[in-house]
Design a protein around this motif. Structure first.
Motif, PDB file in Angstrom:
ATOM      1  N   PHE A  31      -9.924   9.665 -35.286  1.00 24.10           N
ATOM      2  CA  PHE A  31     -11.063  10.531 -34.960  1.00 24.10           C
ATOM      3  C   PHE A  31     -12.188  10.344 -35.969  1.00 24.10           C
ATOM      4  O   PHE A  31     -11.972   9.956 -37.121  1.00 24.10           O
ATOM      5  N   PHE A  32     -13.400  10.623 -35.478  1.00 22.36           N
ATOM      6  CA  PHE A  32     -14.613  10.559 -36.298  1.00 22.36           C
ATOM      7  C   PHE A  32     -15.145  11.969 -36.432  1.00 22.36           C
ATOM      8  O   PHE A  32     -15.375  12.674 -35.442  1.00 22.36           O
ATOM      9  N   CYS A  33     -15.333  12.418 -37.680  1.00 24.98           N
ATOM     10  CA  CYS A  33     -15.899  13.744 -37.902  1.00 24.98           C
ATOM     11  C   CYS A  33     -17.119  13.629 -38.811  1.00 24.98           C
ATOM     12  O   CYS A  33     -17.264  12.651 -39.566  1.00 24.98           O
ATOM     13  N   GLU A  34     -17.995  14.600 -38.709  1.00 26.75           N
ATOM     14  CA  GLU A  34     -19.230  14.580 -39.493  1.00 26.75           C
ATOM     15  C   GLU A  34     -19.634  16.012 -39.841  1.00 26.75           C
ATOM     16  O   GLU A  34     -19.111  16.971 -39.269  1.00 26.75           O
ATOM     17  N   PHE A  35     -20.552  16.119 -40.779  1.00 22.02           N
ATOM     18  CA  PHE A  35     -21.083  17.442 -41.140  1.00 22.02           C
ATOM     19  C   PHE A  35     -22.358  17.682 -40.357  1.00 22.02           C
ATOM     20  O   PHE A  35     -23.376  17.019 -40.566  1.00 22.02           O
ATOM     21  N   HIS A  36     -22.290  18.615 -39.411  1.00 22.71           N
ATOM     22  CA  HIS A  36     -23.457  18.969 -38.606  1.00 22.71           C
ATOM     23  C   HIS A  36     -24.297  19.967 -39.393  1.00 22.71           C
ATOM     24  O   HIS A  36     -23.766  20.913 -39.985  1.00 22.71           O
ATOM     25  N   GLY A  50     -21.709  22.791 -39.129  1.00 24.38           N
ATOM     26  CA  GLY A  50     -20.767  22.456 -40.188  1.00 24.38           C
ATOM     27  C   GLY A  50     -19.868  21.289 -39.790  1.00 24.38           C
ATOM     28  O   GLY A  50     -20.227  20.482 -38.922  1.00 24.38           O
ATOM     29  N   PRO A  51     -18.679  21.149 -40.383  1.00 28.00           N
ATOM     30  CA  PRO A  51     -17.791  20.019 -40.060  1.00 28.00           C
ATOM     31  C   PRO A  51     -17.303  20.096 -38.611  1.00 28.00           C
ATOM     32  O   PRO A  51     -16.805  21.130 -38.158  1.00 28.00           O
ATOM     33  N   ILE A  52     -17.451  18.985 -37.881  1.00 29.81           N
ATOM     34  CA  ILE A  52     -16.999  18.922 -36.487  1.00 29.81           C
ATOM     35  C   ILE A  52     -16.385  17.550 -36.210  1.00 29.81           C
ATOM     36  O   ILE A  52     -16.708  16.561 -36.874  1.00 29.81           O
ATOM     37  N   ILE A  53     -15.492  17.500 -35.220  1.00 31.19           N
ATOM     38  CA  ILE A  53     -15.002  16.215 -34.708  1.00 31.19           C
ATOM     39  C   ILE A  53     -15.925  15.800 -33.578  1.00 31.19           C
ATOM     40  O   ILE A  53     -16.032  16.493 -32.561  1.00 31.19           O
ATOM     41  N   SER A  54     -16.590  14.671 -33.736  1.00 30.78           N
ATOM     42  CA  SER A  54     -17.537  14.196 -32.723  1.00 30.78           C
ATOM     43  C   SER A  54     -16.863  13.316 -31.675  1.00 30.78           C
ATOM     44  O   SER A  54     -17.322  13.223 -30.543  1.00 30.78           O
ATOM     45  N   CYS A  55     -15.785  12.640 -32.086  1.00 29.33           N
ATOM     46  CA  CYS A  55     -15.120  11.725 -31.159  1.00 29.33           C
ATOM     47  C   CYS A  55     -13.688  11.506 -31.634  1.00 29.33           C
ATOM     48  O   CYS A  55     -13.447  11.371 -32.843  1.00 29.33           O
ATOM     49  N   GLN A  56     -12.738  11.492 -30.706  1.00 24.95           N
ATOM     50  CA  GLN A  56     -11.360  11.156 -31.077  1.00 24.95           C
ATOM     51  C   GLN A  56     -10.650  10.471 -29.912  1.00 24.95           C
ATOM     52  O   GLN A  56     -11.001  10.648 -28.752  1.00 24.95           O
ATOM     53  N   ILE A  81     -14.987   2.022 -29.245  1.00 29.92           N
ATOM     54  CA  ILE A  81     -14.588   1.387 -30.507  1.00 29.92           C
ATOM     55  C   ILE A  81     -13.273   1.980 -31.002  1.00 29.92           C
ATOM     56  O   ILE A  81     -12.342   1.251 -31.363  1.00 29.92           O
ATOM     57  N   LEU A  82     -13.174   3.300 -31.003  1.00 30.21           N
ATOM     58  CA  LEU A  82     -11.948   3.952 -31.466  1.00 30.21           C
ATOM     59  C   LEU A  82     -10.767   3.600 -30.569  1.00 30.21           C
ATOM     60  O   LEU A  82      -9.642   3.392 -31.059  1.00 30.21           O
ATOM     61  N   LYS A  83     -11.009   3.510 -29.276  1.00 28.77           N
ATOM     62  CA  LYS A  83      -9.945   3.141 -28.331  1.00 28.77           C
ATOM     63  C   LYS A  83      -9.439   1.725 -28.620  1.00 28.77           C
ATOM     64  O   LYS A  83      -8.224   1.471 -28.646  1.00 28.77           O
ATOM     65  N   GLN A  84     -10.360   0.811 -28.861  1.00 26.35           N
ATOM     66  CA  GLN A  84      -9.977  -0.573 -29.173  1.00 26.35           C
ATOM     67  C   GLN A  84      -9.202  -0.649 -30.487  1.00 26.35           C
ATOM     68  O   GLN A  84      -8.183  -1.340 -30.578  1.00 26.35           O
ATOM     69  N   VAL A  85      -9.664   0.094 -31.484  1.00 29.87           N
ATOM     70  CA  VAL A  85      -9.024   0.051 -32.801  1.00 29.87           C
ATOM     71  C   VAL A  85      -7.581   0.534 -32.730  1.00 29.87           C
ATOM     72  O   VAL A  85      -6.659  -0.132 -33.207  1.00 29.87           O
ATOM     73  N   LYS A 111     -25.706  10.425 -30.328  1.00 32.18           N
ATOM     74  CA  LYS A 111     -24.918   9.793 -29.269  1.00 32.18           C
ATOM     75  C   LYS A 111     -23.647   9.143 -29.845  1.00 32.18           C
ATOM     76  O   LYS A 111     -23.106   8.197 -29.285  1.00 32.18           O
ATOM     77  N   ALA A 112     -23.194   9.695 -30.971  1.00 27.81           N
ATOM     78  CA  ALA A 112     -22.037   9.090 -31.640  1.00 27.81           C
ATOM     79  C   ALA A 112     -20.806   9.067 -30.751  1.00 27.81           C
ATOM     80  O   ALA A 112     -20.049   8.094 -30.718  1.00 27.81           O
ATOM     81  N   SER A 113     -20.587  10.135 -29.997  1.00 21.43           N
ATOM     82  CA  SER A 113     -19.385  10.221 -29.160  1.00 21.43           C
ATOM     83  C   SER A 113     -19.349   9.097 -28.124  1.00 21.43           C
ATOM     84  O   SER A 113     -18.341   8.422 -27.952  1.00 21.43           O
ATOM     85  N   THR A 114     -20.486   8.876 -27.444  1.00 21.61           N
ATOM     86  CA  THR A 114     -20.558   7.830 -26.411  1.00 21.61           C
ATOM     87  C   THR A 114     -20.385   6.446 -27.008  1.00 21.61           C
ATOM     88  O   THR A 114     -19.687   5.591 -26.447  1.00 21.61           O
ATOM     89  N   LYS A 115     -21.008   6.206 -28.153  1.00 18.33           N
ATOM     90  CA  LYS A 115     -20.958   4.885 -28.779  1.00 18.33           C
ATOM     91  C   LYS A 115     -19.597   4.586 -29.416  1.00 18.33           C
ATOM     92  O   LYS A 115     -19.105   3.453 -29.374  1.00 18.33           O
ATOM     93  N   LEU A 116     -18.999   5.624 -29.990  1.00 17.02           N
ATOM     94  CA  LEU A 116     -17.768   5.403 -30.744  1.00 17.02           C
ATOM     95  C   LEU A 116     -16.513   5.360 -29.883  1.00 17.02           C
ATOM     96  O   LEU A 116     -15.517   4.733 -30.253  1.00 17.02           O
TER      97      LEU A 116
END
Length: 387
Positions: free
Chosen positions: A24-29, A33-39, A144-148, A136-141
């Motif tokens: 998962f990718f998380c960032e500080f909004h 605050g801290p959120i998971i943007s994509c997993q 990539i995360l699925k492939q990894v 648009k991090a969720s759409t872009k990532l």
């Protein structure tokens, strides 16, 4: 209550390796605050769980660019928190963390280089094109995360290309350090020595590795200091080039292990066995004869007794190679003699504590096994423990 902790540059001595369960990718909004943007897979880590540990994942400055591990009752989360300072961001900085999730009881140290490299890859794309912070991090990532996760779990490596930026991820499996090498142990090649530039000691020593010379003898034959030979053998064991087996002598006693039953059913193991133990490759021995010889290895029966009973040369069997194959494959094990002194009247009393076997004592005192056994037999204060 969850058991939470984080460790930087930690060591995990006991866990086994396991697959990546989630990435998962998380960032500080700036407002949320801290959120998971994509997993991947989606919703694997719940919002409630993430909120309870986010302080350890989106961390303070002291832990930036350090591998961190958060251990929970069911999961182990490995991350590499990154902070990019730039006035274009709200609060003049952008915080993110790319995390891998594994089962709580497995090792994750071999994934640390992957997390570090993947985080650096994402940071480079963010600096170049606002890849992560554009909204648009969720759409872009997602792809990539699925492939990894798919390729690391199936192939152990993954190649990523996003625009002009590319990277190659590879899981490096960490081997445990081999045990110290003893003078009486015998190195045996278990695969061909790789064609590479080995150090001078290895080049001097390897010609004397024949599967029957013990370490002390190899040191004498190669004219290399004993401790250097031991270090060399330890290195070769680490890289899976050699294995260490007990010194072969006709007075040795071996017993079978439960693995012998595998030989009765595994056709490939049988084929390798017959080729390995054959006195000549022109005519292989009969499998039934080989199996009978292994099965006859019991406590109290020496290899000399076995040879008198079966006459291996008539069966086209090399008894030395038979024993070697059995030990390497775990079909048999050596039963050692450990002398124990019952009083303080023996001149060898320091060696006779029961901790050292006859092979070790012979190498340390430079006497033959027969000489030592004759000496011990005359000393009524010494008993021999077989184990």
């Amino acid at each position: 209550m969850e058991n939470i902790g984080y460790v930087s540059n930690h060591f995990e001595p006991n866990g086994q390796e396991g697959p990546i369960r989630c990435i998962f990718f998380c960032e500080f909004h700036p407002t949320a605050g801290p959120i998971i943007s994509c997993q991947e897979p989606e919703q694997y880590i719940s919002k409630e769980l993430f909120d309870s540990v986010s302080v350890y994942i989106i961390t303070k400055a002291e832990l930036q660019r350090s591998t961190i591990t958060v251990t929970l009752s069911d999961y182990k989360i490995l991350g590499f928190p990154v902070r990019i300072d730039d006035k274009k961001y709200p609060r003049n900085a952008y915080h993110f963390n790319l995390c891998l999730v594994c089962d709580s009881n497995v090792r994750t140290v071999h994934y640390e280089p992957v997390v570090t490299k993947l985080s650096d890859y994402l940071m480079a794309m963010e600096i170049e094109s606002n890849f992560l912070s554009s909204g648009k991090a969720s759409t872009k990532l997602a792809p990539i995360l699925k492939q990894v996760i798919e390729e690391l779990n199936t192939k152990g490596e993954c190649a990523l290309t996003e625009g002009p930026t590319a990277t190659h991820l590879k899981v490096v499996h960490i081997r445990s350090d081999p045990s110290p090498v003893a003078d009486h142990q015998v190195p045996v090649f278990i695969k061909e020595l790789p064609n590479q530039q080995w150090d001078l000691t290895t080049q001097q020593v390897t010609p004397y590795i024949d599967g029957f010379n013990h370490v002390a003898r190899i040191a004498a034959l190669s004219d290399v200091e004993n401790n250097l030979v031991k270090a060399c053998m330890q290195n070769l064991v680490y890289y899976g080039v050699v294995a260490l087996v007990p010194l072969f002598q006709y007075g040795n006693v071996y017993c079978t292990t439960p693995h012998l039953k595998l030989l009765a059913h595994d056709i490939n193991l049988q084929s390798r066995c017959l080729k390995y133990v054959a006195a000549s490759q022109r005519q292989l021995p009969n499998f039934r004869d080989v199996f009978r010889m292994f099965a006859a290895m019991t406590r109290g029966t020496t290899i000399r007794d076995l040879c008198l009973r079966f006459n291996p040369s008539n069966l086209r069997v090399n008894e030395r190679k038979l024993v070697q194959f059995g030990v390497l494959e775990g079909l048999i094990r050596r039963v050692h003699k450990y002398p124990i002194l019952l009083s303080e009247s023996s001149e060898l009393q320091k060696s006779l504590s029961g901790a050292a076997n006859l092979d070790e004592i012979c190498c340390a005192t430079c006497v033959t096994t027969q000489q030592l056994e004759d000496q011990l037999e005359r000393d009524h204060n010494v008993v021999l423990l077989w184990k």
